[in-house]
Design an enzyme around this catalytic site. Structure first.
Site, PDB file in Angstrom:
ATOM      1  N   LYS A   1     -57.228   7.534 -29.279  1.00 25.23           N
ATOM      2  CA  LYS A   1     -56.190   8.344 -28.717  1.00 25.23           C
ATOM      3  C   LYS A   1     -55.894   7.844 -27.427  1.00 25.23           C
ATOM      4  CE  LYS A   1     -58.159  12.084 -31.118  1.00 25.23           C
ATOM      5  NZ  LYS A   1     -58.094  13.736 -31.210  1.00 25.23           N
TER       6      LYS A   1
ATOM      7  N   HIS B   1     -49.400  13.156 -36.272  1.00 27.69           N
ATOM      8  CA  HIS B   1     -50.678  13.530 -35.936  1.00 27.69           C
ATOM      9  C   HIS B   1     -50.335  14.991 -35.214  1.00 27.69           C
ATOM     10  CE1 HIS B   1     -54.282  13.981 -33.442  1.00 27.69           C
ATOM     11  NE2 HIS B   1     -54.955  13.148 -34.334  1.00 27.69           N
TER      12      HIS B   1
ATOM     13  N   GLU C   1     -56.316  17.036 -41.695  1.00 23.73           N
ATOM     14  CA  GLU C   1     -56.981  17.331 -40.354  1.00 23.73           C
ATOM     15  C   GLU C   1     -56.430  18.733 -39.962  1.00 23.73           C
ATOM     16  OE1 GLU C   1     -57.672  13.510 -37.944  1.00 23.73           O
ATOM     17  OE2 GLU C   1     -55.504  14.072 -37.621  1.00 23.73           O
TER      18      GLU C   1
ATOM     19  N   GLY D   1     -61.973  18.126 -32.778  1.00 22.91           N
ATOM     20  CA  GLY D   1     -62.480  17.986 -31.247  1.00 22.91           C
ATOM     21  C   GLY D   1     -63.449  19.497 -30.894  1.00 22.91           C
TER      22      GLY D   1
ATOM     23  N   SER E   1     -63.548  16.590 -36.349  1.00 23.16           N
ATOM     24  CA  SER E   1     -64.948  16.637 -35.646  1.00 23.16           C
ATOM     25  C   SER E   1     -66.122  15.907 -36.866  1.00 23.16           C
ATOM     26  CB  SER E   1     -65.232  17.976 -35.687  1.00 23.16           C
ATOM     27  OG  SER E   1     -64.728  18.557 -34.805  1.00 23.16           O
TER      28      SER E   1
ATOM     29  N   GLY F   1     -62.834  11.644 -31.455  1.00 26.11           N
ATOM     30  CA  GLY F   1     -64.037  11.624 -30.328  1.00 26.11           C
ATOM     31  C   GLY F   1     -65.068  10.517 -30.518  1.00 26.11           C
TER      32      GLY F   1
HETATM   33  P1  PGA Z   1     -61.695  14.320 -33.625  1.00 31.49           P
HETATM   34  O1  PGA Z   1     -60.326  13.934 -33.635  1.00 31.49           O
HETATM   35  O2  PGA Z   1     -62.656  13.427 -34.484  1.00 31.49           O
HETATM   36  O3  PGA Z   1     -62.070  14.163 -32.305  1.00 31.49           O
HETATM   37  O4  PGA Z   1     -61.840  16.018 -33.959  1.00 31.49           O
HETATM   38  C1  PGA Z   1     -59.648  13.592 -35.028  1.00 31.49           C
HETATM   39  C2  PGA Z   1     -58.424  12.840 -34.860  1.00 31.49           C
HETATM   40  O5  PGA Z   1     -57.676  13.412 -33.967  1.00 31.49           O
HETATM   41  O6  PGA Z   1     -57.725  12.229 -35.775  1.00 31.49           O
END
Ligand code: PGA
Length: 245
Positions: free
Chosen positions: A18, A93, A162, A168, A203, A225
């Site tokens: 990110k 995304h 997703e 997150g 996550s 993350g």
């Molecule tokens: P995350 O994000 O693992 O922090 O939940 C996943 C993503 O944005 O692809």
């Protein structure tokens, strides 16, 4: 690295950094991961770091791109410019759809441009909290895939399921729900190409990565993350290589 039919299945691990890490931190990140031959590992850093991170030890993915090849579009980077550096691009995304108003139409144009520039799109789809409560997750995912792929000559594609409510938050769907969604996605995407992979994101961490990778039909994971720390991503990568066949 897009596995040929009959090849032993290996999971794909994608790190979405990110808008994180300074240049100093990126230098350390590169040093750490280059100690390993990270087969089937795809790194998606900020556009700023893509050229610096080019390596034969792993593959690169852009987090975004613009569908017009060149011209007066200050601040944008086109897929035509990205194609010499990346093999993959995240498309649609949820952070782009929600924070930057990326419509179904824009996502569709970005898929077109990826196809034209031979970049493999990683199309991100998934329901939000309200859609989940109203049991609309299948309708949402179907709409996101069909609107992005209809009338296209798709060669290879990765669909990243997703669920927005999982991202997150530390919460993930039940494994059987991931499996059911995976089957559902497969039945849609196979109408457009035989060359597809389905991965899960939201996550993913050191504790749940094995169980997620073992879900029937899941070809890999998209990690946000938990991928910011290179030691963590190496640990997750090695664990998957060791325990999931
Ligand atoms: P995350 O994000 O693992 O922090 O939940 C996943 C993503 O944005 O692809």
């Amino acid at each position: 690295m897009f596995l040929e039919k009959g090849a032993i299945m290996e999971k794909i691990i994608i790190a979405n950094l990110k808008m994180n890490l300074t240049f100093d931190e990126i230098k350390k990140y590169k040093n750490e991961i280059e100690k390993y031959e990270m087969r089937n590992f795809i790194l998606a850093p900020s556009t700023l770091y893509l050229s610096y991170l080019k390596s034969d030890k792993y593959e690169l993915c852009s987090q975004n791109g613009y569908y017009v090849d060149s011209g007066a579009f200050t601040g944008e980077t086109s897929f035509k410019q990205l194609k010499d550096i990346v093999n993959y691009s995240l498309i649609g995304h949820s952070e782009r759809r929600n924070n930057f108003n990326e419509s179904y139409e824009i996502v569709s144009k970005k898929i077109d441009s990826c196809i034209e520039n031979k970049i493999i799109p990683i199309l991100c789809v998934g329901e939000n909290e309200i859609e989940k409560e109203e049991n609309l997750q299948y309708d949402k995912v179907s709409k996101e895939i069909v609107s992005a792929l209809k009338n296209k000559n798709v060669d290879k594609i990765i669909i990243a399921y997703e669920p927005i409510w999982a991202m997150g938050t530390g919460n993930i769907p039940k494994y059987e729900d991931i499996e059911n969604m995976c089957n559902y996605i497969k039945n849609i995407v196979k109408k457009y190409t035989k060359n597809y992979k389905i991965i899960y994101g939201g996550s993913v961490n050191n504790k749940n990565i094995i169980d997620i990778c073992k879900v029937d039909g899941i070809d890999g994971v998209l990690i946000g993350g938990a991928s910011n720390d290179p030691k963590n991503i190496i640990d997750m990568y090695n664990t998957v290589k060791k325990y999931v066949k």
